[in-house]
Design a protein around this motif. Structure first.
Motif, PDB file in Angstrom:
ATOM      1  N   GLY A 122      -1.847  -4.867 -11.797  1.00 32.83           N
ATOM      2  CA  GLY A 122      -2.867  -4.595 -10.786  1.00 32.83           C
ATOM      3  C   GLY A 122      -2.544  -5.248  -9.455  1.00 32.83           C
ATOM      4  O   GLY A 122      -2.698  -4.621  -8.389  1.00 32.83           O
ATOM      5  N   ASP A 123      -2.073  -6.487  -9.487  1.00 33.03           N
ATOM      6  CA  ASP A 123      -1.701  -7.180  -8.240  1.00 33.03           C
ATOM      7  C   ASP A 123      -0.559  -6.458  -7.549  1.00 33.03           C
ATOM      8  O   ASP A 123      -0.563  -6.304  -6.317  1.00 33.03           O
ATOM      9  CB  ASP A 123      -1.294  -8.627  -8.541  1.00 33.03           C
ATOM     10  CG  ASP A 123      -2.474  -9.472  -9.005  1.00 33.03           C
ATOM     11  OD1 ASP A 123      -3.622  -9.115  -8.672  1.00 33.03           O
ATOM     12  OD2 ASP A 123      -2.240 -10.480  -9.703  1.00 33.03           O
ATOM     13  N   ARG A 124       0.423  -6.017  -8.325  1.00 36.55           N
ATOM     14  CA  ARG A 124       1.565  -5.298  -7.736  1.00 36.55           C
ATOM     15  C   ARG A 124       1.118  -3.981  -7.119  1.00 36.55           C
ATOM     16  O   ARG A 124       1.625  -3.565  -6.058  1.00 36.55           O
ATOM     17  CB  ARG A 124       2.646  -5.064  -8.788  1.00 36.55           C
ATOM     18  CG  ARG A 124       3.339  -6.344  -9.250  1.00 36.55           C
ATOM     19  CD  ARG A 124       4.577  -6.051 -10.060  1.00 36.55           C
ATOM     20  NE  ARG A 124       4.275  -5.411 -11.338  1.00 36.55           N
ATOM     21  CZ  ARG A 124       3.997  -6.068 -12.459  1.00 36.55           C
ATOM     22  NH1 ARG A 124       3.954  -7.393 -12.458  1.00 36.55           N
ATOM     23  NH2 ARG A 124       3.753  -5.422 -13.587  1.00 36.55           N
ATOM     24  N   PHE A 125       0.157  -3.288  -7.769  1.00 37.40           N
ATOM     25  CA  PHE A 125      -0.356  -2.031  -7.225  1.00 37.40           C
ATOM     26  C   PHE A 125      -1.021  -2.281  -5.870  1.00 37.40           C
ATOM     27  O   PHE A 125      -0.787  -1.545  -4.904  1.00 37.40           O
ATOM     28  CB  PHE A 125      -1.350  -1.401  -8.203  1.00 37.40           C
ATOM     29  CG  PHE A 125      -1.885  -0.062  -7.778  1.00 37.40           C
ATOM     30  CD1 PHE A 125      -1.254   1.107  -8.177  1.00 37.40           C
ATOM     31  CD2 PHE A 125      -3.008   0.043  -6.964  1.00 37.40           C
ATOM     32  CE1 PHE A 125      -1.734   2.357  -7.781  1.00 37.40           C
ATOM     33  CE2 PHE A 125      -3.505   1.274  -6.567  1.00 37.40           C
ATOM     34  CZ  PHE A 125      -2.858   2.430  -6.968  1.00 37.40           C
ATOM     35  N   ARG A 126      -1.856  -3.296  -5.787  1.00 37.76           N
ATOM     36  CA  ARG A 126      -2.539  -3.617  -4.528  1.00 37.76           C
ATOM     37  C   ARG A 126      -1.528  -3.951  -3.430  1.00 37.76           C
ATOM     38  O   ARG A 126      -1.660  -3.483  -2.294  1.00 37.76           O
ATOM     39  CB  ARG A 126      -3.519  -4.763  -4.743  1.00 37.76           C
ATOM     40  CG  ARG A 126      -4.831  -4.329  -5.416  1.00 37.76           C
ATOM     41  CD  ARG A 126      -5.784  -5.485  -5.637  1.00 37.76           C
ATOM     42  NE  ARG A 126      -7.100  -5.014  -6.086  1.00 37.76           N
ATOM     43  CZ  ARG A 126      -8.156  -4.840  -5.298  1.00 37.76           C
ATOM     44  NH1 ARG A 126      -8.070  -5.121  -4.007  1.00 37.76           N
ATOM     45  NH2 ARG A 126      -9.304  -4.387  -5.793  1.00 37.76           N
ATOM     46  N   GLN A 127      -0.531  -4.738  -3.759  1.00 39.94           N
ATOM     47  CA  GLN A 127       0.479  -5.096  -2.758  1.00 39.94           C
ATOM     48  C   GLN A 127       1.229  -3.863  -2.268  1.00 39.94           C
ATOM     49  O   GLN A 127       1.474  -3.692  -1.072  1.00 39.94           O
ATOM     50  CB  GLN A 127       1.457  -6.111  -3.352  1.00 39.94           C
ATOM     51  CG  GLN A 127       0.849  -7.492  -3.572  1.00 39.94           C
ATOM     52  CD  GLN A 127       1.732  -8.393  -4.407  1.00 39.94           C
ATOM     53  OE1 GLN A 127       2.874  -8.040  -4.738  1.00 39.94           O
ATOM     54  NE2 GLN A 127       1.217  -9.562  -4.794  1.00 39.94           N
ATOM     55  N   ALA A 128       1.591  -2.968  -3.204  1.00 36.42           N
ATOM     56  CA  ALA A 128       2.358  -1.762  -2.843  1.00 36.42           C
ATOM     57  C   ALA A 128       1.576  -0.851  -1.915  1.00 36.42           C
ATOM     58  O   ALA A 128       2.166  -0.127  -1.093  1.00 36.42           O
ATOM     59  CB  ALA A 128       2.754  -1.014  -4.110  1.00 36.42           C
ATOM     60  N   HIS A 129       0.235  -0.879  -2.019  1.00 36.04           N
ATOM     61  CA  HIS A 129      -0.596   0.029  -1.214  1.00 36.04           C
ATOM     62  C   HIS A 129      -1.371  -0.696  -0.111  1.00 36.04           C
ATOM     63  O   HIS A 129      -2.285  -0.116   0.488  1.00 36.04           O
ATOM     64  CB  HIS A 129      -1.555   0.794  -2.130  1.00 36.04           C
ATOM     65  CG  HIS A 129      -0.859   1.729  -3.071  1.00 36.04           C
ATOM     66  ND1 HIS A 129      -0.403   2.976  -2.685  1.00 36.04           N
ATOM     67  CD2 HIS A 129      -0.499   1.591  -4.375  1.00 36.04           C
ATOM     68  CE1 HIS A 129       0.184   3.568  -3.712  1.00 36.04           C
ATOM     69  NE2 HIS A 129       0.145   2.753  -4.749  1.00 36.04           N
ATOM     70  N   GLY A 130      -0.996  -1.934   0.166  1.00 34.18           N
ATOM     71  CA  GLY A 130      -1.603  -2.675   1.258  1.00 34.18           C
ATOM     72  C   GLY A 130      -3.089  -2.947   1.076  1.00 34.18           C
ATOM     73  O   GLY A 130      -3.865  -2.876   2.033  1.00 34.18           O
TER      74      GLY A 130
END
Length: 386
Positions: free
Chosen positions: A181-189
């Protein structure tokens, strides 16, 4: 040295989801058993990879709805008798029928009449607790044991005299991995505290057509009440164009995801979810995503479905917890105003959100998310009968 006799396990699956369960079950049985196993029966690609040579293509029986089934009835009945004949000729040590009850239970009944000494295991209980509770009693005549996906099913079946073992739901395998989930948020700003709404209107064309306009109006209302709202919408290829057209005028940018791993990551990233009724509610619950569940079908279809239900909720989370934890808005109650109101308190730090998260922690505990894999539990329950 005495040679160990191989055991013959016959499995019968009728569609892709059952084939996946069958493949995992076969792999687990081979890993656990201290004797050789010979497999036969009906399955697809996943089961064939584990050593099953299907007696006919599973695609012959993997049909949905009256429009597909009626023209193929002669072929389907031929395949039923072919499967029964195989069992009576090879005399397996055990038969496992997997989901697709319209086909597999017709096979099981006929095998039980002709060879009652062969134990038959049913992997995935039909939703008899929701629609046709009398059917559960009838299963005593031909099913030796049921492998249940839901933790409340064993008590229900034992009350009508059917042996049942809880093995776990395949949705347990789809829980997002730690950090996804953290990686998803980072990837999409998306900032760590920014509210992210997961919108799941279903994968069928009719579902998307009925629900997405209402969901869009709910998002429009939420955008005015929840600052910096972001939206992610998992979709599938055959409805993607329809979805893209529907979201073109939404007041927020929508992140469309199609890849299965990215979809799981989005579950891990979401603050809350708005979803069509179905198994996805259980997936959301196991991923600890507070949710609102909605559904609207054509008036007559919806009225009939609700009138024959024998349960207080259509949301599996509520049935497992045995209380109305998740809000559900069905038919006439499925309005943009109500959906937005139900979601608003889940997208902010509120007492209702904290309660929802506590309930989902209890759900995970009841489902034993961190326990043994469902396929291994299922394998042990089958091998025990051997």
């Amino acid at each position: 040295m005495e040679q160990v006799r191989p055991r013959h396990v016959m499995l019968v699956a009728g569609e892709t989801s059952g084939d996946a369960l069958g493949g995992e079950l076969m792999a687990a049985m081979k890993n656990i058993a201290d004797f050789p196993i010979v497999f036969s029966g009906v399955g697809g690609e996943a089961m064939e990879k584990q050593g099953l040579s299907s007696i006919f293509p599973m695609t012959d029986i993997a049909v949905m709805g009256p429009r597909e089934i009626i023209p193929r009835l002669p072929l389907i009945f031929r395949r039923i008798w072919q499967t029964v004949r195989h069992a009576t000729e090879v005399r397996p040590d055990i038969v496992v029928v997997i989901d697709s009850p319209e086909f597999t239970h017709m096979v099981a009944k006929r095998i039980a009449r002709r060879t009652p000494e062969i134990p038959i295991v049913d992997y995935v209980l039909p939703s008899v607790w929701a629609w046709r509770q009398g059917r559960a009693r009838a299963m005593r005549k031909y099913i030796r044991r049921v492998l249940a996906l839901l933790p409340f099913e064993p008590a229900f079946l034992r009350s009508v005299g059917v042996d049942c073992v809880y093995v776990g739901h395949p949705a347990i395998h789809r829980v997002p991995e730690k950090g996804a989930g953290d990686r998803f948020r980072q990837a999409h700003g998306i900032d760590g505290t920014q509210p992210l709404l997961l919108v799941l209107p279903g994968s069928r064309v009719n579902e998307v057509k009925h629900l997405l306009p209402i969901f869009g109006e709910a998002v429009r209302k939420l955008a005015g009440e929840v600052p910096d709202l972001r939206v992610v919408l998992p979709t599938v290829p055959h409805v993607r164009q329809l979805v893209e057209q529907a979201i073109a005028d939404w007041p927020v940018d929508v992140i469309l995801v199609q890849d299965e791993m990215e979809k799981r990551a989005a579950f891990g990233a979401a603050t809350a979810a708005l979803a069509a009724s179905g198994t996805v509610a259980l997936e959301l619950g196991l991923a600890r995503v507070p949710m609102v569940i909605a559904y609207r079908a054509e008036a007559l279809v919806g009225w009939f479905a609700l009138s024959v239900l024998k349960i207080p909720s259509v949301v599996l989370v509520n049935l497992i917890l045995d209380r109305p934890s998740v809000r559900e808005y069905l038919q006439s109650r499925c309005t943009a105003e109500d959906l937005a109101e139900g979601l608003q308190v889940l997208l902010k730090e509120t007492a209702e959100r904290r309660r929802a998260l506590a309930d989902l922690d209890e759900l995970r505990a009841r489902m034993d998310v961190d326990g043994e894999q469902p396929s291994y539990r299922a394998a042990k329950a089958v091998l025990e009968l051997l």
